[in-house]
Design a protein around this motif. Structure first.
Motif, PDB file in Angstrom:
ATOM      1  N   VAL A  10      39.427  45.746  48.719  1.00  0.00           N
ATOM      2  CA  VAL A  10      38.159  46.284  49.204  1.00  0.00           C
ATOM      3  C   VAL A  10      38.242  47.808  49.190  1.00  0.00           C
ATOM      4  CG1 VAL A  10      36.521  46.394  51.117  1.00  0.00           C
ATOM      5  CG2 VAL A  10      37.739  44.256  50.643  1.00  0.00           C
ATOM      6  N   LEU A  11      37.273  48.446  48.512  1.00  0.00           N
ATOM      7  CA  LEU A  11      37.231  49.891  48.389  1.00  0.00           C
ATOM      8  C   LEU A  11      35.996  50.416  49.097  1.00  0.00           C
ATOM      9  CD1 LEU A  11      37.767  50.032  44.495  1.00  0.00           C
ATOM     10  CD2 LEU A  11      39.525  49.739  46.271  1.00  0.00           C
ATOM     11  N   LEU A  12      36.140  51.421  49.948  1.00  0.00           N
ATOM     12  CA  LEU A  12      35.019  52.071  50.608  1.00  0.00           C
ATOM     13  C   LEU A  12      34.955  53.512  50.117  1.00  0.00           C
ATOM     14  CD1 LEU A  12      35.442  50.835  54.303  1.00  0.00           C
ATOM     15  CD2 LEU A  12      34.155  49.790  52.454  1.00  0.00           C
ATOM     16  N   ARG A 114      30.676  49.989  49.153  1.00  0.00           N
ATOM     17  CA  ARG A 114      31.725  49.007  49.443  1.00  0.00           C
ATOM     18  C   ARG A 114      31.882  48.122  48.206  1.00  0.00           C
ATOM     19  NH1 ARG A 114      33.782  46.676  54.422  1.00  0.00           N
ATOM     20  NH2 ARG A 114      32.402  48.133  55.491  1.00  0.00           N
ATOM     21  N   ILE A 115      33.027  48.194  47.578  1.00  0.00           N
ATOM     22  CA  ILE A 115      33.282  47.486  46.324  1.00  0.00           C
ATOM     23  C   ILE A 115      34.389  46.464  46.561  1.00  0.00           C
ATOM     24  CG2 ILE A 115      34.002  47.744  43.917  1.00  0.00           C
ATOM     25  CD1 ILE A 115      32.876  50.610  44.052  1.00  0.00           C
ATOM     26  N   VAL A 116      34.129  45.225  46.177  1.00  0.00           N
ATOM     27  CA  VAL A 116      35.028  44.112  46.451  1.00  0.00           C
ATOM     28  C   VAL A 116      35.589  43.583  45.143  1.00  0.00           C
ATOM     29  CG1 VAL A 116      35.249  41.848  47.546  1.00  0.00           C
ATOM     30  CG2 VAL A 116      33.651  43.535  48.477  1.00  0.00           C
ATOM     31  N   VAL A 117      36.897  43.780  44.925  1.00  0.00           N
ATOM     32  CA  VAL A 117      37.551  43.332  43.687  1.00  0.00           C
ATOM     33  C   VAL A 117      38.283  42.041  43.989  1.00  0.00           C
ATOM     34  CG1 VAL A 117      39.142  43.931  41.837  1.00  0.00           C
ATOM     35  CG2 VAL A 117      37.771  45.723  42.937  1.00  0.00           C
ATOM     36  N   ALA A 131      40.873  47.465  40.130  1.00  0.00           N
ATOM     37  CA  ALA A 131      40.458  48.275  41.277  1.00  0.00           C
ATOM     38  C   ALA A 131      40.842  49.735  41.075  1.00  0.00           C
ATOM     39  CB  ALA A 131      41.087  47.732  42.564  1.00  0.00           C
ATOM     40  N   GLY A 132      42.008  49.980  40.486  1.00  0.00           N
ATOM     41  CA  GLY A 132      42.438  51.344  40.237  1.00  0.00           C
ATOM     42  C   GLY A 132      41.542  52.058  39.245  1.00  0.00           C
ATOM     43  N   PHE A 177      47.933  51.279  46.547  1.00  0.00           N
ATOM     44  CA  PHE A 177      47.514  50.082  47.268  1.00  0.00           C
ATOM     45  C   PHE A 177      48.501  49.566  48.312  1.00  0.00           C
ATOM     46  CE2 PHE A 177      45.255  49.797  43.127  1.00  0.00           C
ATOM     47  CZ  PHE A 177      43.971  49.882  43.619  1.00  0.00           C
ATOM     48  N   VAL A 178      49.628  50.232  48.487  1.00  0.00           N
ATOM     49  CA  VAL A 178      50.610  49.797  49.480  1.00  0.00           C
ATOM     50  C   VAL A 178      50.907  50.963  50.413  1.00  0.00           C
ATOM     51  CG1 VAL A 178      52.905  48.822  49.888  1.00  0.00           C
ATOM     52  CG2 VAL A 178      51.643  48.195  47.816  1.00  0.00           C
ATOM     53  N   GLY A 179      50.910  50.689  51.692  1.00  0.00           N
ATOM     54  CA  GLY A 179      51.263  51.677  52.700  1.00  0.00           C
ATOM     55  C   GLY A 179      52.355  51.136  53.603  1.00  0.00           C
ATOM     56  N   ALA A 180      52.726  51.901  54.613  1.00  0.00           N
ATOM     57  CA  ALA A 180      53.766  51.468  55.540  1.00  0.00           C
ATOM     58  C   ALA A 180      53.467  51.998  56.934  1.00  0.00           C
ATOM     59  CB  ALA A 180      55.145  51.940  55.075  1.00  0.00           C
TER      60      ALA A 180
END
Length: 270
Positions: A10-12, A114-117, A131-132, A177-180
Motif C-alpha cells: 500500500v502506497l500513500l 492511495r495505491i494498492v499493489v 510497486a517500486g 520496502f523493509v524497515g526495522a
C-alpha cells in the motif's frame, strides 16, 4: 467484503496535481521504465461502491477513483483522498532526511493517492518491483513523498529516485520496502510480510547498527531467494555466524499488527 491481504503493498502519495495529470504520469512511466502503464480516473465513487473500496482501509473521504492498467492485464486501483494535516511531522520516519523543497511540497499537497499493489498471480518480489516502478513514476512526476504504512516510513522523492535506479537489486527493494524497529534489547523487521515472508528478529548484540544491518542483509538475501531461509540455516554475517530459529522471542509489533502474519524467524548467534 474484500479486504487488503497482509501481502499487499500500500502506497500513500501526497500530491499537489489534479487528476488531469494522469496522461503525464502515463508518459513518465513509459519513459522511465520502458513499459506501458495507463494512469486514468473515473467518477467519484457512489455509496454502493463503499464495500469494494474497503480493500484499502481508507480513512479519509474518497474524492475519486482511478486505475493503473498494465500491458499484462494487471490493474492497480488508485483512491484519491482528502489532504492530511501535518504530514511534514512524518518526515523523520524515513531512512534519509527530506530536503526543504520536499517539505514545502508536503505542506502544499491537495490530495493523497492511495495505491494498492496486490496480485494473486505474482510473487512478492514481482509485486515489489511493480510497486517500486509506480513509486519512481510518482517521484519523477513531482509527488512530495510516498508513505508506506507496512513499515511506518515516509520516503523522500530523492530517496525514491535513488533506490529505484537499481530496482533489479534486492538491496534496493529491501531499502524501499523493509524497515526495522527495536525494543527491549531486540530488533525486528517490518515489511517482509508484504512479500509473503516471515519477519526477522535478532537480539541487539554489538550495537543497534550491527543488529540493523544484520537484519537488512538477511532480508535482502531472502528477497533475492524469493523464499525464506529453512529453519536451522547457518548464515555468516560479517565476522559472526547466526542460526535461524522459528518463532518470536522479542516483543510483538503492536504498531503494525499484520507484521509476522507469515511467521517470525529469529537470528541467534551460533
Amino acid at each position: 467484503m474484500t479486504r487488503a491481504r497482509p501481502d499487499t503493498f500500500v502506497l500513500l502519495a501526497p500530491v499537489s496535481w489534479s487528476l488531469d495529470n494522469a496522461e503525464t504520469l502515463t508518459q513518465i512511466h513509459a519513459e522511465t521504465w520502458q513499459e506501458e502503464a495507463t494512469y486514468q480516473f473515473g467518477d467519484t465513487p457512489s455509496p454502493e461502491e463503499g464495500e469494494a473500496l474497503d480493500i484499502t482501509a481508507a480513512k479519509n473521504d474518497i474524492e475519486a477513483t482511478g486505475t493503473i492498467a498494465f500491458e499484462d492485464a494487471t490493474t492497480i486501483p488508485i483512491l484519491v483522498e482528502d489532504e492530511m494535516e501535518r504530514l511534514e511531522d512524518a518526515v523523520g520516519t524515513g531512512k534519509e532526511p527530506f530536503q526543504a523543497s520536499a517539505i514545502a511540497l508536503l505542506r502544499q499537497h491537495s490530495a493523497v493517492w492511495r495505491i494498492v499493489v496486490d496480485s494473486d498471480s505474482e510473487a512478492g518480489t514481482e509485486r515489489a518491483l511493480r510497486a517500486g516502478r509506480i513509486m519512481g513514476t510518482l517521484a519523477h512526476a513531482g509527488a512530495a513523498s510516498v508513505f508506506l504504512p507496512a513499515i511506518v516510513e515516509m520516503h523522500s522523492p530523492s530517496f525514491i529516485k535513488e533506490q529505484t535506479k537499481g530496482l533489479g537489486h534486492e538491496q534496493s527493494l529491501a531499502n524501499l520496502f523493509v524497515g526495522a524497529w527495536d525494543e527491549d534489547d531486540w530488533m525486528a523487521t517490518r515489511g517482509l510480510t508484504c512479500f509473503g515472508f516471515p519477519e526477522l528478529e535478532t537480539p541487539v548484540e554489538g550495537g543497534l547498527n550491527a543488529a540493523y544491518f544484520r537484519l537488512m542483509d538477511t532480508a535482502s538475501e531472502m528477497i533475492a531467494r524469493e523464499e525464506p531461509f529453512p529453519m536451522g540455516s547457518r548464515l555468516d554475517i560479517g565476522p559472526a555466524s547466526f542460526e535461524i530459529e522459528e518463532g518470536r522471542r522479542g516483543p510483538e509489533d503492536e504498531q503494525v499488527p499484520i507484521s509476522g502474519t507469515f511467521g517470525v524467524q529469529t537470528l541467534v548467534p551460533s
